[in-house]
Design a protein around this motif. Structure first.
Motif, mmCIF file in Angstrom:
data_model
loop_
_atom_site.group_PDB
_atom_site.id
_atom_site.type_symbol
_atom_site.label_atom_id
_atom_site.label_comp_id
_atom_site.label_asym_id
_atom_site.label_seq_id
_atom_site.Cartn_x
_atom_site.Cartn_y
_atom_site.Cartn_z
ATOM 1 N N GLU A 52 33.282 41.056 35.683
ATOM 2 C CA GLU A 52 33.156 39.600 35.703
ATOM 3 C C GLU A 52 32.263 39.104 34.568
ATOM 4 O O GLU A 52 32.523 38.051 33.971
ATOM 5 C CB GLU A 52 32.590 39.150 37.050
ATOM 6 C CG GLU A 52 33.522 39.438 38.226
ATOM 7 C CD GLU A 52 32.908 39.046 39.561
ATOM 8 O OE1 GLU A 52 31.732 38.626 39.561
ATOM 9 O OE2 GLU A 52 33.592 39.164 40.596
ATOM 10 N N LYS A 79 43.229 41.856 43.075
ATOM 11 C CA LYS A 79 43.375 40.772 44.052
ATOM 12 C C LYS A 79 43.133 39.412 43.401
ATOM 13 O O LYS A 79 43.650 38.388 43.839
ATOM 14 C CB LYS A 79 42.389 40.991 45.204
ATOM 15 C CG LYS A 79 42.574 40.068 46.387
ATOM 16 C CD LYS A 79 41.608 40.413 47.515
ATOM 17 C CE LYS A 79 41.785 39.489 48.702
ATOM 18 N NZ LYS A 79 40.833 39.815 49.801
ATOM 19 N N ASP A 80 42.335 39.427 42.325
ATOM 20 C CA ASP A 80 42.052 38.197 41.592
ATOM 21 C C ASP A 80 43.165 37.952 40.571
ATOM 22 O O ASP A 80 43.395 38.780 39.685
ATOM 23 C CB ASP A 80 40.707 38.326 40.859
ATOM 24 C CG ASP A 80 40.278 37.039 40.166
ATOM 25 O OD1 ASP A 80 41.101 36.109 40.058
ATOM 26 O OD2 ASP A 80 39.116 36.984 39.711
#
Length: 375
Positions: A52, A79-80
């Motif tokens: 991130e 998942k993102d």
């Protein structure tokens, strides 16, 4: 096999997630030597946090780690939706078929078993970096194409609607003269000539804005800053718009000190001021007034064009500088308008390192203020 062979500017960034210091040290050495930028995390949680924070171009991911394994890390990452296209290469001692299949099913693009071959690993990394680079290039081209299509549609709309009005008026008046329906010897013939000049000026002004805006949006416009005496430049523009001002009996006051110098592109400055005065003229009723002022403020010069016109409703103030909203409003004498002039003004001001703002009160008037660097 340098990474820069596949990239143009910055070296691709690769995140290494492995709990073995020896493995991470070896991988980092190999990748640094090949020209890649590397970031290292020693466990799954730190790897997700590093992803991130660093936004890598590719992830080398170990599977067997103490906190959460590499498969779970991959599942969370994928998942993102923002990480949908992030290449993840598993690099692990697990060589069972079910492990390899699981890695691909979770979203991995490749699976390398330890001990790995340096050359094979570098080739696989380069291939996936090249694929990512190509994908990003295609996405940029698609975005540029969509923007070009929007520009083309907007231009066709303006040509088909707004440019037709002054040309139609011009053609109709000339047709009446040609057929003898308007007698040149009568007193009202002068009014016809004035209307012809206005239609010609309106069409020419719209065409100039259209071409200027199209060049600007396609990055074909070159900004050439120079030292400009502001008062002389604006006085020259005032002479060009005098006919329209006189026709509506609008008084134009220029309150600009003689020694004010700005650093700007002269052609763009002319277009900015011409459009702002023309816009003020359009929405100021007969007998009104327009005032142009300039004052130094630190390293900038603030130029204001204020009118005593009809004003802009509060709900429309945010729309006039929005290129995605097409506004068409008639002037006090039914003058046409595409809203393109103000978009061009905003664009040219920004290209000259300035800012623009607007304040307006319905029924009292509008003031546009923009800044330019002081010379």
């Amino acid at each position: 096999m340098k990474a820069t062979e596949a990239q143009t500017d910055l070296a691709p960034k690769i995140l290494i997630v492995d709990d073995s210091p020896l493995n991470t040290k070896l991988l980092k050495f190999i990748l640094d030597e090949a020209g890649y930028e590397t970031v290292v995390a020693s466990n799954g949680e730190d790897g997700i946090a590093a992803l991130e924070a660093e936004q890598p171009d590719l992830l080398l991911l170990d599977v067997m780690m103490p906190d959460i394994d590499g498969f779970e890390v991959c599942r969370r990452i994928k998942k993102d939706p923002a990480n949908e296209n992030l290449p993840i290469i598993f690099i692990t001692a697990l060589d069972q078929t079910e492990d390899i299949v699981k890695g691909f099913e979770l979203g991995g693009v490749d699976y390398v078993t330890k001990p790995f071959n340096k050359k094979v690993l570098l080739v696989r990394i380069k291939n996936h970096i090249d694929l990512l680079t190509s994908r990003r290039k295609v996405e940029r081209q698609a975005t540029d194409l969509a923007a070009a299509n929007r520009l083309k549609s907007r231009m066709f709309s303006i040509i088909g609607h707004d440019l037709r009005s002054p040309l139609g008026s011009l053609k109709l008046s000339l047709d009446f003269i040609n057929r003898g329906l308007i007698d040149p010897r009568k007193e009202d013939f002068k009014d016809t000539v004035i209307k012809l000049l206005q239609s010609t000026d309106e069409g020419l002004n719209l065409l100039e804005n259209l071409l200027g805006w199209a060049k600007s949006q396609s990055d074909a416009l070159i900004v050439t800053p120079e030292e400009i005496e502001l008062r002389d430049a604006i006085e020259s523009i005032a002479r060009l718009v005098k006919l329209n001002l006189d026709n509506k009996k609008i008084q134009l006051d220029l309150n600009i000190p003689e020694d004010v110098l700005v650093m700007a592109d002269l052609h763009m400055l002319n277009a900015i001021v011409r459009n702002l005065i023309s816009n003020a003229t359009k929405f100021t009723p007969t007998g009104g007034a327009i005032t142009v002022t300039a004052a130094e403020d630190g390293d900038e010069v603030v130029i204001k064009v204020a009118d005593t016109g009809v004003g802009i409703p509060p709900e429309n103030l945010d729309k006039i500088f929005n290129p995605n909203v097409q506004t068409t409003t008639e002037g006090t004498n039914k003058e046409g308008g595409s809203g393109l002039g103000l978009l061009l003004v905003q664009d040219f001001v920004q290209k000259n390192n300035g800012k623009i703002s607007v304040e307006s009160t319905v029924g009292e008037g509008t003031t546009f203020a923009f800044t330019l660097p002081k010379a």
